[in-house]
Design an enzyme around this catalytic site. Structure first.
Site, PDB file in Angstrom:
ATOM      1  CG  HIS A  19      -2.016  -1.073   1.057  1.00 33.75           C
ATOM      2  ND1 HIS A  19      -2.701  -1.601   2.134  1.00 33.75           N
ATOM      3  CD2 HIS A  19      -2.513  -1.713  -0.045  1.00 33.75           C
ATOM      4  CE1 HIS A  19      -3.566  -2.499   1.711  1.00 33.75           C
ATOM      5  NE2 HIS A  19      -3.474  -2.584   0.401  1.00 33.75           N
ATOM      6  CG  HIS A  42      -6.801 -10.979  -7.517  1.00 31.40           C
ATOM      7  ND1 HIS A  42      -6.045 -10.661  -8.623  1.00 31.40           N
ATOM      8  CD2 HIS A  42      -7.154 -12.287  -7.648  1.00 31.40           C
ATOM      9  CE1 HIS A  42      -5.925 -11.737  -9.388  1.00 31.40           C
ATOM     10  NE2 HIS A  42      -6.590 -12.735  -8.831  1.00 31.40           N
ATOM     11  CB  SER A  97      -5.166  -1.723  -2.952  1.00 35.04           C
ATOM     12  OG  SER A  97      -5.712  -3.005  -3.062  1.00 35.04           O
ATOM     13  CD  GLU A 115     -12.835 -10.326  -4.191  1.00 34.37           C
ATOM     14  OE1 GLU A 115     -13.038 -11.535  -3.942  1.00 34.37           O
ATOM     15  OE2 GLU A 115     -11.697  -9.818  -4.261  1.00 34.37           O
ATOM     16  CG  ASP A 139     -10.384 -14.488 -14.006  1.00 39.80           C
ATOM     17  OD1 ASP A 139      -9.601 -13.888 -14.771  1.00 39.80           O
ATOM     18  OD2 ASP A 139     -10.004 -15.349 -13.194  1.00 39.80           O
ATOM     19  N   GLY A 140     -10.524 -11.357 -12.402  1.00 38.99           N
ATOM     20  CA  GLY A 140      -9.818 -10.092 -12.522  1.00 38.99           C
ATOM     21  C   GLY A 140      -8.768 -10.063 -13.612  1.00 38.99           C
ATOM     22  CG  ASP A 160      -2.985  -8.064  -3.607  1.00 33.08           C
ATOM     23  OD1 ASP A 160      -2.251  -8.990  -3.247  1.00 33.08           O
ATOM     24  OD2 ASP A 160      -3.670  -7.389  -2.811  1.00 33.08           O
TER      25      ASP A 160
END
Length: 259
Positions: A19, A42, A97, A115, A139-140, A160
């Site tokens: 972060h 994510h 984030s 997400e 799906d990211g 992430d």
């Protein structure tokens, strides 16, 4: 993996590294009066209560942000995002984030947050609503590939994953290569855990073969509890912004004091 919930780990030392670098980068990107696109693959729930039973159970925040927040001056963008979140949500709130991005980006900028977990997605949709974010239950990695190159063209992707799905280590280098080719001016950041078994090493070697100019920053920290496998965390940065190496050196010096 749909069982993963970041509340158990929010505000830990890996979050501090991730972060801090994210906040520094977003602050850098918004210094110019040009719009920015932020994509996160994510995103989690975006907002965490560090007094929740899940967070207290692991003790990771108590040995993470509770100690490390004083590493950052009040004008540091990470500290600003933390202060803004707590002013709105209470003294025990911690921004993931997505909320760090929400607090540091402007009305002219675009946020795309992914997400898959149904409860985490619902919480994210609520937490990110004030920032006008587009929130996807998709799906990211696939969504990032479909969005990029985005409009506006300036911006970044944060990848992430939880890495609880072991195939992530094999899939990510391929996706990073595709993203880098599609959006060659985009900043592409990948966070990864450093575990005792070194699962990240083949993945990192493959990424560096694809993008030898990438900047890699790793930090080590003591395991939070006996048997805890994570001993550090890393960030691979493709197209790193000017000046971020100084921030990585500053962070490295701070983390060294913990050992």
């Amino acid at each position: 993996m749909l069982s993963y919930q970041h509340l158990y780990h929010a505000g830990n030392l890996a979050d501090v590294q991730k972060h801090a670098l994210l906040a520094w980068t977003l602050d850098y990107l918004t210094r110019k009066d040009k719009p920015v696109t932020y994509v996160e693959t994510h995103a989690g729930r975006g907002l965490y209560d560090l007094t929740a039973p899940e967070a207290v159970k692991t003790g990771e925040a108590a040995k993470g942000i509770a100690i490390a927040q004083d590493w950052f001056p009040t004008n540091h963008p990470y500290r600003r995002a933390l202060a803004a979140t707590r002013a709105e949500r209470g003294p025990n709130a911690y921004p993931g984030s997505p909320l760090i991005a929400g607090h540091l980006l402007r009305e002219i900028d675009s946020l795309h947050l992914c997400e898959l977990h149904p409860q985490e997605h619902a919480a994210l949709d609520y937490a990110a609503a004030p920032f006008g974010a587009k929130v996807y239950r998709e799906d990211g990695l696939a969504k990032a590939l479909s969005i990029c190159p985005p409009t506006p063209r300036r911006g970044m992707v944060l990848i992430d994953p939880s890495y609880e799905v072991k195939t992530d280590y094999e899939t990510i280098p391929r996706v990073l290569g595709q993203l880098h080719r599609k959006w060659n001016v985009g900043l592409i950041y990948l966070w990864y855990p450093i575990l005792r078994d070194g699962l990240h090493k083949p993945m990192l070697a493959e990424i560096m073969a694809l993008a030898p100019e990438a900047l890699v920053h790793e930090v080590r920290f003591p395991p939070v509890r006996e048997g805890h496998r994570m001993e550090g965390s890393g960030m691979v940065m493709l197209n790193p912004p000017f000046g971020i190496e100084e921030e990585t050196k500053r962070l490295s010096a701070l983390f060294r004091k913990l050992r």
